[in-house]
Scaffold this motif. Structure first.
Motif, PDB file in Angstrom:
ATOM      1  N   SER A   1       0.866  -1.184   0.000  1.00  0.00           N
ATOM      2  CA  SER A   1       0.000   0.000   0.000  1.00  0.00           C
ATOM      3  C   SER A   1       0.895   1.224   0.000  1.00  0.00           C
ATOM      4  CB  SER A   1      -0.898   0.035   1.241  1.00  0.00           C
ATOM      5  OG  SER A   1      -0.152   0.419   2.389  1.00  0.00           O
ATOM      6  N   PRO A   2       0.356   2.377  -0.370  1.00  0.00           N
ATOM      7  CA  PRO A   2       1.128   3.600  -0.156  1.00  0.00           C
ATOM      8  C   PRO A   2       1.291   3.817   1.344  1.00  0.00           C
ATOM      9  CG  PRO A   2      -1.116   4.123  -0.826  1.00  0.00           C
ATOM     10  CD  PRO A   2      -0.939   2.644  -1.015  1.00  0.00           C
ATOM     11  N   SER A   3       2.358   4.483   1.720  1.00  0.00           N
ATOM     12  CA  SER A   3       2.601   4.761   3.127  1.00  0.00           C
ATOM     13  C   SER A   3       1.415   5.494   3.733  1.00  0.00           C
ATOM     14  CB  SER A   3       3.867   5.605   3.263  1.00  0.00           C
ATOM     15  OG  SER A   3       4.166   5.847   4.619  1.00  0.00           O
ATOM     16  N   GLY A   4       0.918   4.989   4.874  1.00  0.00           N
ATOM     17  CA  GLY A   4      -0.209   5.621   5.545  1.00  0.00           C
ATOM     18  C   GLY A   4      -1.542   4.959   5.286  1.00  0.00           C
ATOM     19  N   ALA A   5      -1.568   3.947   4.398  1.00  0.00           N
ATOM     20  CA  ALA A   5      -2.838   3.293   4.066  1.00  0.00           C
ATOM     21  C   ALA A   5      -3.194   2.162   5.022  1.00  0.00           C
ATOM     22  CB  ALA A   5      -2.810   2.770   2.630  1.00  0.00           C
ATOM     23  N   GLY A   6      -2.302   1.848   5.957  1.00  0.00           N
ATOM     24  CA  GLY A   6      -2.676   0.918   7.023  1.00  0.00           C
ATOM     25  C   GLY A   6      -2.056  -0.449   6.996  1.00  0.00           C
ATOM     26  N   LYS A   7      -1.110  -0.724   6.103  1.00  0.00           N
ATOM     27  CA  LYS A   7      -0.591  -2.092   6.016  1.00  0.00           C
ATOM     28  C   LYS A   7       0.164  -2.517   7.275  1.00  0.00           C
ATOM     29  CE  LYS A   7       3.657  -1.095   3.370  1.00  0.00           C
ATOM     30  NZ  LYS A   7       3.472   0.364   3.251  1.00  0.00           N
ATOM     31  N   THR A   8       0.879  -1.592   7.911  1.00  0.00           N
ATOM     32  CA  THR A   8       1.625  -1.960   9.117  1.00  0.00           C
ATOM     33  C   THR A   8       0.680  -2.316  10.261  1.00  0.00           C
ATOM     34  OG1 THR A   8       3.492  -0.558   8.481  1.00  0.00           O
ATOM     35  CG2 THR A   8       3.333  -1.193  10.799  1.00  0.00           C
ATOM     36  N   THR A   9      -0.360  -1.523  10.446  1.00  0.00           N
ATOM     37  CA  THR A   9      -1.347  -1.799  11.497  1.00  0.00           C
ATOM     38  C   THR A   9      -2.032  -3.139  11.256  1.00  0.00           C
ATOM     39  OG1 THR A   9      -1.771   0.552  11.854  1.00  0.00           O
ATOM     40  CG2 THR A   9      -3.487  -0.991  12.573  1.00  0.00           C
ATOM     41  N   LEU A  10      -2.430  -3.397  10.020  1.00  0.00           N
ATOM     42  CA  LEU A  10      -3.112  -4.648   9.700  1.00  0.00           C
ATOM     43  C   LEU A  10      -2.164  -5.835   9.796  1.00  0.00           C
ATOM     44  CD1 LEU A  10      -5.227  -3.323   6.718  1.00  0.00           C
ATOM     45  CD2 LEU A  10      -6.131  -4.183   8.885  1.00  0.00           C
ATOM     46  N   SER A  11      -0.920  -5.649   9.423  1.00  0.00           N
ATOM     47  CA  SER A  11       0.068  -6.728   9.531  1.00  0.00           C
ATOM     48  C   SER A  11       0.252  -7.135  10.987  1.00  0.00           C
ATOM     49  CB  SER A  11       1.415  -6.276   8.947  1.00  0.00           C
ATOM     50  OG  SER A  11       1.333  -6.072   7.566  1.00  0.00           O
ATOM     51  N   ARG A  12       0.375  -6.156  11.855  1.00  0.00           N
ATOM     52  CA  ARG A  12       0.567  -6.448  13.283  1.00  0.00           C
ATOM     53  C   ARG A  12      -0.640  -7.171  13.857  1.00  0.00           C
ATOM     54  NH1 ARG A  12       3.113  -0.550  14.983  1.00  0.00           N
ATOM     55  NH2 ARG A  12       5.258  -0.964  14.277  1.00  0.00           N
ATOM     56  N   ALA A  13      -1.835  -6.757  13.459  1.00  0.00           N
ATOM     57  CA  ALA A  13      -3.050  -7.401  13.961  1.00  0.00           C
ATOM     58  C   ALA A  13      -3.120  -8.849  13.489  1.00  0.00           C
ATOM     59  CB  ALA A  13      -4.278  -6.631  13.488  1.00  0.00           C
ATOM     60  N   LEU A  14      -2.781  -9.093  12.228  1.00  0.00           N
ATOM     61  CA  LEU A  14      -2.819 -10.447  11.692  1.00  0.00           C
ATOM     62  C   LEU A  14      -1.800 -11.343  12.384  1.00  0.00           C
ATOM     63  CD1 LEU A  14      -4.137 -12.219   9.494  1.00  0.00           C
ATOM     64  CD2 LEU A  14      -2.284 -11.533   7.962  1.00  0.00           C
ATOM     65  N   LEU A  15      -0.604 -10.833  12.605  1.00  0.00           N
ATOM     66  CA  LEU A  15       0.445 -11.611  13.272  1.00  0.00           C
ATOM     67  C   LEU A  15       0.070 -11.930  14.716  1.00  0.00           C
ATOM     68  CD1 LEU A  15       3.523  -9.650  11.894  1.00  0.00           C
ATOM     69  CD2 LEU A  15       3.056 -12.068  11.467  1.00  0.00           C
ATOM     70  N   ALA A  16      -0.616 -11.003  15.367  1.00  0.00           N
ATOM     71  CA  ALA A  16      -0.974 -11.186  16.772  1.00  0.00           C
ATOM     72  C   ALA A  16      -2.005 -12.286  16.975  1.00  0.00           C
ATOM     73  CB  ALA A  16      -1.494  -9.873  17.352  1.00  0.00           C
ATOM     74  N   GLU A  17      -2.836 -12.531  15.963  1.00  0.00           N
ATOM     75  CA  GLU A  17      -3.926 -13.492  16.131  1.00  0.00           C
ATOM     76  C   GLU A  17      -3.710 -14.820  15.412  1.00  0.00           C
ATOM     77  OE1 GLU A  17      -7.039 -12.352  12.580  1.00  0.00           O
ATOM     78  OE2 GLU A  17      -7.287 -11.368  14.517  1.00  0.00           O
ATOM     79  N   ASP A  18      -2.678 -14.925  14.584  1.00  0.00           N
ATOM     80  CA  ASP A  18      -2.479 -16.139  13.781  1.00  0.00           C
ATOM     81  C   ASP A  18      -1.069 -16.675  13.980  1.00  0.00           C
ATOM     82  OD1 ASP A  18      -2.237 -18.103  11.787  1.00  0.00           O
ATOM     83  OD2 ASP A  18      -3.609 -17.054  10.456  1.00  0.00           O
ATOM     84  N   GLU A  19      -0.952 -17.773  14.716  1.00  0.00           N
ATOM     85  CA  GLU A  19       0.354 -18.338  15.028  1.00  0.00           C
ATOM     86  C   GLU A  19       0.992 -19.056  13.841  1.00  0.00           C
ATOM     87  OE1 GLU A  19      -0.126 -20.868  18.386  1.00  0.00           O
ATOM     88  OE2 GLU A  19      -0.485 -19.212  19.796  1.00  0.00           O
ATOM     89  N   ALA A  20       0.230 -19.295  12.784  1.00  0.00           N
ATOM     90  CA  ALA A  20       0.754 -20.026  11.627  1.00  0.00           C
ATOM     91  C   ALA A  20       1.437 -19.109  10.624  1.00  0.00           C
ATOM     92  CB  ALA A  20      -0.369 -20.802  10.936  1.00  0.00           C
ATOM     93  N   ILE A  21       1.490 -17.829  10.928  1.00  0.00           N
ATOM     94  CA  ILE A  21       2.096 -16.884  10.001  1.00  0.00           C
ATOM     95  C   ILE A  21       3.202 -16.107  10.705  1.00  0.00           C
ATOM     96  CG2 ILE A  21       0.461 -15.012  10.460  1.00  0.00           C
ATOM     97  CD1 ILE A  21       0.540 -14.427   7.414  1.00  0.00           C
ATOM     98  N   THR A  22       4.287 -15.875   9.983  1.00  0.00           N
ATOM     99  CA  THR A  22       5.429 -15.161  10.547  1.00  0.00           C
ATOM    100  C   THR A  22       5.809 -14.013   9.636  1.00  0.00           C
ATOM    101  OG1 THR A  22       7.678 -15.433  11.413  1.00  0.00           O
ATOM    102  CG2 THR A  22       7.144 -16.614   9.387  1.00  0.00           C
ATOM    103  N   LEU A  23       6.382 -12.964  10.198  1.00  0.00           N
ATOM    104  CA  LEU A  23       6.763 -11.793   9.415  1.00  0.00           C
ATOM    105  C   LEU A  23       8.144 -11.982   8.813  1.00  0.00           C
ATOM    106  CD1 LEU A  23       6.076  -8.850   8.570  1.00  0.00           C
ATOM    107  CD2 LEU A  23       7.288  -8.115  10.642  1.00  0.00           C
ATOM    108  N   SER A  24       8.261 -11.704   7.530  1.00  0.00           N
ATOM    109  CA  SER A  24       9.565 -11.706   6.887  1.00  0.00           C
ATOM    110  C   SER A  24      10.345 -10.484   7.373  1.00  0.00           C
ATOM    111  CB  SER A  24       9.411 -11.658   5.361  1.00  0.00           C
ATOM    112  OG  SER A  24      10.664 -11.475   4.728  1.00  0.00           O
ATOM    113  N   VAL A  25      11.495 -10.715   7.969  1.00  0.00           N
ATOM    114  CA  VAL A  25      12.317  -9.616   8.473  1.00  0.00           C
ATOM    115  C   VAL A  25      13.291  -9.201   7.375  1.00  0.00           C
ATOM    116  CG1 VAL A  25      13.939  -8.865  10.254  1.00  0.00           C
ATOM    117  CG2 VAL A  25      12.106 -10.477  10.826  1.00  0.00           C
ATOM    118  N   SER A  26      13.100  -8.000   6.874  1.00  0.00           N
ATOM    119  CA  SER A  26      13.906  -7.512   5.759  1.00  0.00           C
ATOM    120  C   SER A  26      15.295  -7.074   6.214  1.00  0.00           C
ATOM    121  CB  SER A  26      13.211  -6.329   5.084  1.00  0.00           C
ATOM    122  OG  SER A  26      11.968  -6.715   4.539  1.00  0.00           O
TER     123      SER A  26
END
Length: 222
Positions: free
Chosen positions: A21-46
């Motif tokens: 998304s463009p910066s400010g459209a919410g991808k970071t907030t949504l990513s954190r929420a998804l990671l917090a509730e789903d143990e089967a998914i992990t964040l790729s650390v760049s």
């Protein structure tokens, strides 16, 4: 009679879930929420050449390296994708991502359209599920960026100028969501993720399950 197995116990290959998304459209907030509730998914650390921001931890938020090390990783095939963003290099280490896919874990990517295009050309392209997040309006996007209070007016203006270019790539993604309500948008991302996990080709244990099912000679109940 064979022992029944549920769909949840079947062996599954992991997938690459991209949120752009463009910066400010919410991808970071949504990513954190998804990671917090789903143990089967992990964040790729760049890996990145930019300096750490206050509170960021090396290895957790990013792998911070100098340009020479980044160049060596790119030339050595250690990165699945990389791009120059706002004057700094960002890339995705290949080894941990491929290991996660093989182990049946999903990997979440917070990357831009350049990185997504490169993932489509990488050896894990068949594992890719991409989502582009649109803001409800450019006015709202500007309000969100200004509301962060972490960037100067010049940086906000630069991000707004870049936003139109990023949005122009929306049609290159599998799914496009308008993030005017974070809770609704998160539910839509969950639905996309669930459907992708249930694709026939992703359930590697399905062939053995069906074979066992066909061997089951139990008589119907009377």
């Amino acid at each position: 009679m064979t022992t029944p197995r549920s769909a949840q116990t079947l062996k599954r290959r992991g997938l690459l879930l991209v949120l752009s998304s463009p910066s400010g459209a919410g991808k970071t907030t949504l990513s954190r929420a998804l990671l917090a509730e789903d143990e089967a998914i992990t964040l790729s650390v760049s890996v990145t050449t930019r300096p750490p921001r206050p509170g960021e931890v090396d290895g957790r938020d990013y792998h911070f390296v100098d340009p020479a090390r980044f160049d060596a990783m790119a030339k050595g095939g250690e990165l699945l994708e990389w791009a120059l963003v706002f004057g700094h290099l960002y890339g995705t280490p290949r080894a941990p991502v491929m290991a996660a896919l093989k182990a049946g874990r999903d990997v979440l990517f917070d990357i831009d359209w350049q990185g997504t295009q490169q993932l489509r050309q990488a050896d894990a392209k068949n594992d890719l599920v991409s989502i582009f997040l649109l803001p409800p309006s450019m006015t709202e996007l500007a309000r969100r960026l200004a509301g962060r209070a972490t960037d100067s007016a010049e940086v906000v203006a630069s991000r707004m100028a870049r936003a139109k270019d990023e949005i122009s790539h929306w049609a290159e993604y599998d799914h496009v969501l308008i993030n005017d309500d974070a809770a609704v948008c998160l539910a839509d991302i969950r639905a996309i993720l669930t459907a992708a996990r249930l694709r026939r080709r992703r359930q590697e244990g399905l062939v053995d399950f069906v074979r066992e099912l066909m061997k089951d000679q139990a008589s119907p109940s009377t």
